[in-house]
Design a protein around this motif. Structure first.
Motif, PDB file in Angstrom:
ATOM      1  N   PRO A 113       1.048  -1.339  -0.207  1.00 39.69           N
ATOM      2  CA  PRO A 113       0.243  -0.230   0.123  1.00 39.69           C
ATOM      3  C   PRO A 113       0.852   1.112   0.034  1.00 39.69           C
ATOM      4  CG  PRO A 113      -0.666  -1.810   1.826  1.00 39.69           C
ATOM      5  CD  PRO A 113       0.762  -2.478   1.283  1.00 39.69           C
ATOM      6  N   ASP A 114       2.365   1.086   0.826  1.00 44.27           N
ATOM      7  CA  ASP A 114       2.825   2.025   0.292  1.00 44.27           C
ATOM      8  C   ASP A 114       3.716   2.375  -0.939  1.00 44.27           C
ATOM      9  OD1 ASP A 114       5.151   0.227   0.441  1.00 44.27           O
ATOM     10  OD2 ASP A 114       5.417   1.199   2.674  1.00 44.27           O
ATOM     11  N   GLY A 115       3.298   2.044  -2.116  1.00 45.11           N
ATOM     12  CA  GLY A 115       4.087   1.356  -2.763  1.00 45.11           C
ATOM     13  C   GLY A 115       5.320   1.371  -2.691  1.00 45.11           C
ATOM     14  N   LYS A 116       5.827   0.740  -1.852  1.00 47.02           N
ATOM     15  CA  LYS A 116       7.812   0.597  -2.043  1.00 47.02           C
ATOM     16  C   LYS A 116       7.947  -0.722  -2.129  1.00 47.02           C
ATOM     17  CE  LYS A 116       8.450   4.145   1.957  1.00 47.02           C
ATOM     18  NZ  LYS A 116       8.580   4.326   2.943  1.00 47.02           N
ATOM     19  N   LEU A 117       6.817  -2.140  -1.952  1.00 46.81           N
ATOM     20  CA  LEU A 117       7.524  -3.260  -2.192  1.00 46.81           C
ATOM     21  C   LEU A 117       6.539  -3.626  -3.002  1.00 46.81           C
ATOM     22  CD1 LEU A 117       8.294  -4.151   1.371  1.00 46.81           C
ATOM     23  CD2 LEU A 117       9.852  -4.199  -0.173  1.00 46.81           C
ATOM     24  N   LEU A 118       7.381  -5.064  -3.729  1.00 46.64           N
ATOM     25  CA  LEU A 118       6.030  -5.544  -4.394  1.00 46.64           C
ATOM     26  C   LEU A 118       6.196  -7.068  -4.300  1.00 46.64           C
ATOM     27  CD1 LEU A 118       7.617  -4.534  -8.247  1.00 46.64           C
ATOM     28  CD2 LEU A 118       5.499  -4.435  -7.391  1.00 46.64           C
ATOM     29  N   ALA A 119       5.472  -7.787  -3.848  1.00 51.86           N
ATOM     30  CA  ALA A 119       5.448  -9.361  -3.790  1.00 51.86           C
ATOM     31  C   ALA A 119       4.905 -10.755  -4.989  1.00 51.86           C
ATOM     32  CB  ALA A 119       4.318  -9.706  -2.478  1.00 51.86           C
ATOM     33  N   PHE A 120       6.407 -11.186  -5.241  1.00 46.86           N
ATOM     34  CA  PHE A 120       6.003 -11.960  -6.285  1.00 46.86           C
ATOM     35  C   PHE A 120       6.027 -13.726  -5.703  1.00 46.86           C
ATOM     36  CE2 PHE A 120      10.264 -10.557  -5.878  1.00 46.86           C
ATOM     37  CZ  PHE A 120      10.873 -11.869  -5.900  1.00 46.86           C
ATOM     38  N   ALA A 121       5.688 -13.982  -6.691  1.00 50.29           N
ATOM     39  CA  ALA A 121       6.215 -15.863  -6.396  1.00 50.29           C
ATOM     40  C   ALA A 121       7.190 -15.972  -7.303  1.00 50.29           C
ATOM     41  CB  ALA A 121       4.933 -16.530  -6.800  1.00 50.29           C
ATOM     42  N   GLY A 122       8.397 -16.802  -7.017  1.00 52.79           N
ATOM     43  CA  GLY A 122       9.440 -16.920  -7.882  1.00 52.79           C
ATOM     44  C   GLY A 122      10.068 -18.549  -7.768  1.00 52.79           C
ATOM     45  N   LYS A 123      10.552 -18.820  -8.653  1.00 56.99           N
ATOM     46  CA  LYS A 123      11.111 -20.338  -8.885  1.00 56.99           C
ATOM     47  C   LYS A 123      12.391 -20.342  -8.639  1.00 56.99           C
ATOM     48  CE  LYS A 123      10.305 -24.893 -11.546  1.00 56.99           C
ATOM     49  NZ  LYS A 123       9.130 -24.971 -12.747  1.00 56.99           N
ATOM     50  N   ARG A 124      13.002 -21.060  -7.531  1.00 52.89           N
ATOM     51  CA  ARG A 124      14.142 -20.534  -7.611  1.00 52.89           C
ATOM     52  C   ARG A 124      14.961 -22.150  -7.530  1.00 52.89           C
ATOM     53  NH1 ARG A 124      13.216 -16.476  -9.174  1.00 52.89           N
ATOM     54  NH2 ARG A 124      13.459 -14.732  -8.333  1.00 52.89           N
ATOM     55  N   GLY A 125      14.537 -24.122  -7.239  1.00 54.52           N
ATOM     56  CA  GLY A 125      14.648 -24.682  -7.513  1.00 54.52           C
ATOM     57  C   GLY A 125      13.950 -25.137  -8.301  1.00 54.52           C
ATOM     58  N   ALA A 126      14.137 -26.618  -9.098  1.00 55.37           N
ATOM     59  CA  ALA A 126      13.597 -27.179  -9.568  1.00 55.37           C
ATOM     60  C   ALA A 126      11.267 -27.674 -10.317  1.00 55.37           C
ATOM     61  CB  ALA A 126      14.258 -29.080 -10.233  1.00 55.37           C
ATOM     62  N   LYS A 127      11.116 -27.958  -8.745  1.00 57.46           N
ATOM     63  CA  LYS A 127      10.184 -27.611  -8.440  1.00 57.46           C
ATOM     64  C   LYS A 127       9.405 -27.185  -7.433  1.00 57.46           C
ATOM     65  CE  LYS A 127      10.777 -32.777  -9.536  1.00 57.46           C
ATOM     66  NZ  LYS A 127      10.571 -34.364  -9.347  1.00 57.46           N
ATOM     67  N   THR A 128       9.910 -26.161  -6.697  1.00 51.41           N
ATOM     68  CA  THR A 128       9.259 -25.103  -6.527  1.00 51.41           C
ATOM     69  C   THR A 128       9.047 -24.298  -6.415  1.00 51.41           C
ATOM     70  OG1 THR A 128      11.786 -24.395  -5.365  1.00 51.41           O
ATOM     71  CG2 THR A 128      10.848 -26.660  -4.217  1.00 51.41           C
ATOM     72  N   MET A 129       8.549 -23.320  -5.513  1.00 57.20           N
ATOM     73  CA  MET A 129       7.508 -21.893  -6.278  1.00 57.20           C
ATOM     74  C   MET A 129       7.516 -21.519  -4.830  1.00 57.20           C
ATOM     75  SD  MET A 129       6.702 -20.031  -8.139  1.00 57.20           S
ATOM     76  CE  MET A 129       5.649 -20.510 -10.288  1.00 57.20           C
ATOM     77  N   ASP A 130       8.035 -19.871  -4.372  1.00 58.67           N
ATOM     78  CA  ASP A 130       8.223 -19.799  -2.837  1.00 58.67           C
ATOM     79  C   ASP A 130       7.412 -17.911  -3.286  1.00 58.67           C
ATOM     80  OD1 ASP A 130       8.974 -21.192  -0.780  1.00 58.67           O
ATOM     81  OD2 ASP A 130      10.306 -21.831  -1.777  1.00 58.67           O
ATOM     82  N   VAL A 131       7.524 -17.375  -2.191  1.00 60.20           N
ATOM     83  CA  VAL A 131       7.197 -16.328  -1.809  1.00 60.20           C
ATOM     84  C   VAL A 131       8.105 -14.971  -1.887  1.00 60.20           C
ATOM     85  CG1 VAL A 131       5.509 -14.132  -0.628  1.00 60.20           C
ATOM     86  CG2 VAL A 131       4.211 -16.478  -1.485  1.00 60.20           C
ATOM     87  N   PHE A 132       8.513 -14.032  -2.305  1.00 58.31           N
ATOM     88  CA  PHE A 132       9.366 -12.958  -2.061  1.00 58.31           C
ATOM     89  C   PHE A 132       8.731 -11.583  -1.992  1.00 58.31           C
ATOM     90  CE2 PHE A 132      10.689 -16.992  -4.293  1.00 58.31           C
ATOM     91  CZ  PHE A 132      12.133 -16.894  -3.886  1.00 58.31           C
ATOM     92  N   THR A 133       9.321 -10.509  -1.431  1.00 55.63           N
ATOM     93  CA  THR A 133       9.603  -8.752  -1.750  1.00 55.63           C
ATOM     94  C   THR A 133      10.868  -8.320  -2.208  1.00 55.63           C
ATOM     95  OG1 THR A 133       9.779  -9.260   0.780  1.00 55.63           O
ATOM     96  CG2 THR A 133       7.570  -9.355   0.004  1.00 55.63           C
ATOM     97  N   ILE A 134      10.259  -7.136  -2.893  1.00 55.80           N
ATOM     98  CA  ILE A 134      11.633  -6.866  -3.522  1.00 55.80           C
ATOM     99  C   ILE A 134      11.130  -4.928  -3.556  1.00 55.80           C
ATOM    100  CG2 ILE A 134      10.782  -7.132  -5.678  1.00 55.80           C
ATOM    101  CD1 ILE A 134      13.477  -7.512  -6.830  1.00 55.80           C
ATOM    102  N   PRO A 135      12.350  -4.257  -3.155  1.00 55.26           N
ATOM    103  CA  PRO A 135      12.237  -2.924  -3.775  1.00 55.26           C
ATOM    104  C   PRO A 135      11.439  -2.293  -5.084  1.00 55.26           C
ATOM    105  CG  PRO A 135      14.169  -2.614  -2.614  1.00 55.26           C
ATOM    106  CD  PRO A 135      13.897  -4.548  -3.024  1.00 55.26           C
ATOM    107  N   ALA A 136      10.014  -1.990  -5.272  1.00 55.28           N
ATOM    108  CA  ALA A 136       9.506  -2.041  -6.241  1.00 55.28           C
ATOM    109  C   ALA A 136      10.822  -0.573  -6.643  1.00 55.28           C
ATOM    110  CB  ALA A 136       8.422  -1.038  -6.152  1.00 55.28           C
TER     111      ALA A 136
END
Length: 196
Positions: A113-136
């Motif tokens: 809501p403050d516009g500073k972060l993005l939430a995303f799903a990232g695939k970092r292993g062969a069969k996994t998907m996890d939640v991350f944030t990153i500065p916009a």
């Protein structure tokens, strides 16, 4: 289609033979932004002809995109560079995309809501998907979930309106359920427990 929540009345805004994905409301509630044929488009909610959003060289856009809280920016994931989805931002009216993520695949879903972060799903292993944030504005990604046993899905993160929580779905307890955690990844709690 749009649906009035109070009455469940459905109304068709626009019809096409191709797949239409991920409609999002513009900040003023007058326009829907969606993906079709790996491109971003917008259409007035009352109907009419969709208009393309110029993303210049980003022409393999996934269904994943999010509108900034002030309505001025779009975040989206694009697979044009090497087939791995990376996160970009650009003005909501279109223009030159600016790359946010360095690792992929990364599928953006929510904007804090403050516009500073993005939430995303990232695939970092062969069969996994996890939640991350990153500065916009770009920077270091922060991993919030960890799939176990080399498999698992933690996906579709969205910030709560107050920015205190991130909701996501996960199959860590069996069938996919809705989960919630604090925005820093702590207190991961299962919300639903059903067969749906």
């Amino acid at each position: 289609e749009t649906i009035t929540v109070a009455s469940t009345d459905r109304r068709v805004t626009w019809t096409a033979p191709e797949r239409i994905e991920a409609p999002n409301w513009s900040k003023d509630g007058k326009t829907l932004i969606f993906t079709r044929n790996a491109r971003l488009e917008s259409v007035v909610e009352t109907g009419g002809k969709p208009e393309p959003i110029d993303t210049i060289r980003a022409n393999r856009i996934t269904a994943d995109h999010a509108i900034s809280p002030d309505g001025a920016q779009l975040a989206f994931s694009d697979e044009s560079r090497g087939g791995r989805a990376m996160i970009y931002t650009l003005p909501v009216a279109g223009g030159a995309p600016r790359r946010v993520s360095d690792e992929g695949p990364s599928f953006v879903h929510g904007w804090s809501p403050d516009g500073k972060l993005l939430a995303f799903a990232g695939k970092r292993g062969a069969k996994t998907m996890d939640v991350f944030t990153i500065p916009a504005a770009g920077g270091q990604e922060n991993r919030l979930t960890y799939s176990t046993g080399g498999a698992g899905i933690n996906d579709a993160p969205e910030f709560s309106p107050d920015g205190q929580y991130i909701y996501f779905h996960s199959d860590r307890s069996g069938p996919t359920q809705i989960w919630r955690m604090r925005a820093d990844g702590s207190r991961q709690t299962q919300i639903t427990d059903d067969d749906f």
